[in-house]
Design a protein around this motif. Sequence first.
Motif, PDB file in Angstrom:
ATOM      1  N   THR A   1      28.809 -79.866  51.199  1.00 13.31           N
ATOM      2  CA  THR A   1      27.640 -80.331  52.328  1.00 13.31           C
ATOM      3  C   THR A   1      27.706 -81.868  51.885  1.00 13.31           C
ATOM      4  O   THR A   1      27.943 -82.424  50.919  1.00 13.31           O
ATOM      5  CB  THR A   1      26.427 -79.667  52.186  1.00 13.31           C
ATOM      6  OG1 THR A   1      25.802 -79.823  50.755  1.00 13.31           O
ATOM      7  CG2 THR A   1      26.376 -78.386  52.373  1.00 13.31           C
TER       8      THR A   1
ATOM      9  N   GLN B   1      25.128 -84.694  52.042  1.00  7.40           N
ATOM     10  CA  GLN B   1      23.564 -85.096  51.596  1.00  7.40           C
ATOM     11  C   GLN B   1      23.053 -86.563  51.279  1.00  7.40           C
ATOM     12  O   GLN B   1      24.010 -87.365  50.762  1.00  7.40           O
ATOM     13  CB  GLN B   1      23.007 -84.189  50.411  1.00  7.40           C
ATOM     14  CG  GLN B   1      23.321 -82.640  50.875  1.00  7.40           C
ATOM     15  CD  GLN B   1      22.772 -82.046  49.858  1.00  7.40           C
ATOM     16  OE1 GLN B   1      21.870 -82.148  49.037  1.00  7.40           O
ATOM     17  NE2 GLN B   1      23.056 -80.679  49.787  1.00  7.40           N
TER      18      GLN B   1
ATOM     19  N   ALA C   1      20.454 -84.509  67.028  1.00  8.86           N
ATOM     20  CA  ALA C   1      21.056 -83.275  66.838  1.00  8.86           C
ATOM     21  C   ALA C   1      21.222 -82.527  67.970  1.00  8.86           C
ATOM     22  O   ALA C   1      22.024 -82.066  68.382  1.00  8.86           O
ATOM     23  CB  ALA C   1      20.218 -82.466  65.446  1.00  8.86           C
TER      24      ALA C   1
ATOM     25  N   PRO D   1      21.524 -80.651  61.588  1.00  5.21           N
ATOM     26  CA  PRO D   1      21.345 -80.694  59.978  1.00  5.21           C
ATOM     27  C   PRO D   1      20.260 -79.692  59.490  1.00  5.21           C
ATOM     28  O   PRO D   1      19.346 -79.198  60.136  1.00  5.21           O
ATOM     29  CB  PRO D   1      20.791 -82.030  59.654  1.00  5.21           C
ATOM     30  CG  PRO D   1      20.291 -82.419  60.832  1.00  5.21           C
ATOM     31  CD  PRO D   1      20.443 -81.582  62.131  1.00  5.21           C
TER      32      PRO D   1
ATOM     33  N   LEU E   1      18.482 -85.090  54.258  1.00  2.94           N
ATOM     34  CA  LEU E   1      19.352 -84.728  55.213  1.00  2.94           C
ATOM     35  C   LEU E   1      20.528 -83.971  54.739  1.00  2.94           C
ATOM     36  O   LEU E   1      21.125 -84.430  53.672  1.00  2.94           O
ATOM     37  CB  LEU E   1      19.821 -85.452  56.178  1.00  2.94           C
ATOM     38  CG  LEU E   1      18.774 -86.035  57.190  1.00  2.94           C
ATOM     39  CD1 LEU E   1      19.536 -87.145  58.134  1.00  2.94           C
ATOM     40  CD2 LEU E   1      18.372 -85.200  58.295  1.00  2.94           C
ATOM     41  N   THR E   2      20.983 -82.689  55.190  1.00  3.49           N
ATOM     42  CA  THR E   2      22.134 -81.956  54.662  1.00  3.49           C
ATOM     43  C   THR E   2      22.831 -81.766  55.891  1.00  3.49           C
ATOM     44  O   THR E   2      22.501 -81.034  56.989  1.00  3.49           O
ATOM     45  CB  THR E   2      21.751 -80.872  53.969  1.00  3.49           C
ATOM     46  OG1 THR E   2      20.937 -81.144  52.965  1.00  3.49           O
ATOM     47  CG2 THR E   2      23.023 -80.069  53.549  1.00  3.49           C
ATOM     48  N   TRP E   3      24.035 -82.382  56.117  1.00  2.66           N
ATOM     49  CA  TRP E   3      24.882 -82.003  57.205  1.00  2.66           C
ATOM     50  C   TRP E   3      25.990 -81.400  56.718  1.00  2.66           C
ATOM     51  O   TRP E   3      26.714 -81.429  55.761  1.00  2.66           O
ATOM     52  CB  TRP E   3      25.463 -83.365  57.757  1.00  2.66           C
ATOM     53  CG  TRP E   3      24.648 -84.330  58.575  1.00  2.66           C
ATOM     54  CD1 TRP E   3      24.070 -85.298  58.198  1.00  2.66           C
ATOM     55  CD2 TRP E   3      24.111 -83.903  59.867  1.00  2.66           C
ATOM     56  NE1 TRP E   3      23.399 -85.801  59.070  1.00  2.66           N
ATOM     57  CE2 TRP E   3      23.011 -84.935  60.170  1.00  2.66           C
ATOM     58  CE3 TRP E   3      24.373 -83.093  60.944  1.00  2.66           C
ATOM     59  CZ2 TRP E   3      22.559 -85.072  61.334  1.00  2.66           C
ATOM     60  CZ3 TRP E   3      23.819 -83.115  62.034  1.00  2.66           C
ATOM     61  CH2 TRP E   3      22.811 -84.452  62.405  1.00  2.66           C
TER      62      TRP E   3
ATOM     63  N   ASP F   1      29.996 -83.729  60.873  1.00  8.07           N
ATOM     64  CA  ASP F   1      29.218 -84.023  60.162  1.00  8.07           C
ATOM     65  C   ASP F   1      29.153 -85.321  59.572  1.00  8.07           C
ATOM     66  O   ASP F   1      27.938 -85.860  59.381  1.00  8.07           O
ATOM     67  CB  ASP F   1      29.549 -82.938  58.630  1.00  8.07           C
ATOM     68  CG  ASP F   1      29.592 -81.828  59.300  1.00  8.07           C
ATOM     69  OD1 ASP F   1      28.442 -81.155  59.593  1.00  8.07           O
ATOM     70  OD2 ASP F   1      30.368 -80.926  58.933  1.00  8.07           O
TER      71      ASP F   1
ATOM     72  N   CYS G   1      27.573 -87.462  62.411  1.00  8.80           N
ATOM     73  CA  CYS G   1      26.296 -87.342  62.461  1.00  8.80           C
ATOM     74  C   CYS G   1      25.742 -88.139  61.319  1.00  8.80           C
ATOM     75  O   CYS G   1      24.599 -88.645  61.521  1.00  8.80           O
ATOM     76  CB  CYS G   1      25.755 -86.127  62.603  1.00  8.80           C
ATOM     77  SG  CYS G   1      26.339 -85.131  64.406  1.00  8.80           S
ATOM     78  N   ALA G   2      26.298 -87.915  60.246  1.00  6.00           N
ATOM     79  CA  ALA G   2      25.515 -88.807  59.147  1.00  6.00           C
ATOM     80  C   ALA G   2      25.529 -90.262  59.354  1.00  6.00           C
ATOM     81  O   ALA G   2      24.718 -90.810  58.843  1.00  6.00           O
ATOM     82  CB  ALA G   2      26.531 -88.559  57.878  1.00  6.00           C
TER      83      ALA G   2
END
Length: 111
Positions: free
Chosen positions: A43, A45, A67, A74, A85-87, A99, A102-103
């Motif tokens: 993941t 993070q 999102a 996430p 946050l965790t993507w 991912d 989006c991060a």
Amino acid sequence: MDLATEACESCHKDSQALNESEIAVLLKSLPDWEIVHVDGVPTLQRDFKFKNFVEALAFTNNVGELAEVRNHHPDILTAWGRVHLTWYTHAISGLHRNDFRCAAASDQLFN
């Protein structure tokens, strides 16, 4: 490469997860993020720091809107002065270019 402005693509269970080499290259563009394996799943993070809960909640809501627009969601933990946050891509139990996109977009929201 501007990951933050790249459009997300639809992912399905047969979508290809990134390999370690691809992850390493993309991670270089996100220096504040780290790869954390959760139950064997990689993941992406990061913790974001804020002055208070109101600012943390506002950021959480902005990430939620991002999102929804990108149809990529996430895991979010909002606490006083902090958002974690965790993507990762649930459908493939791993990391996809989405991912990282989006991060990067989350970083832009923070900055």
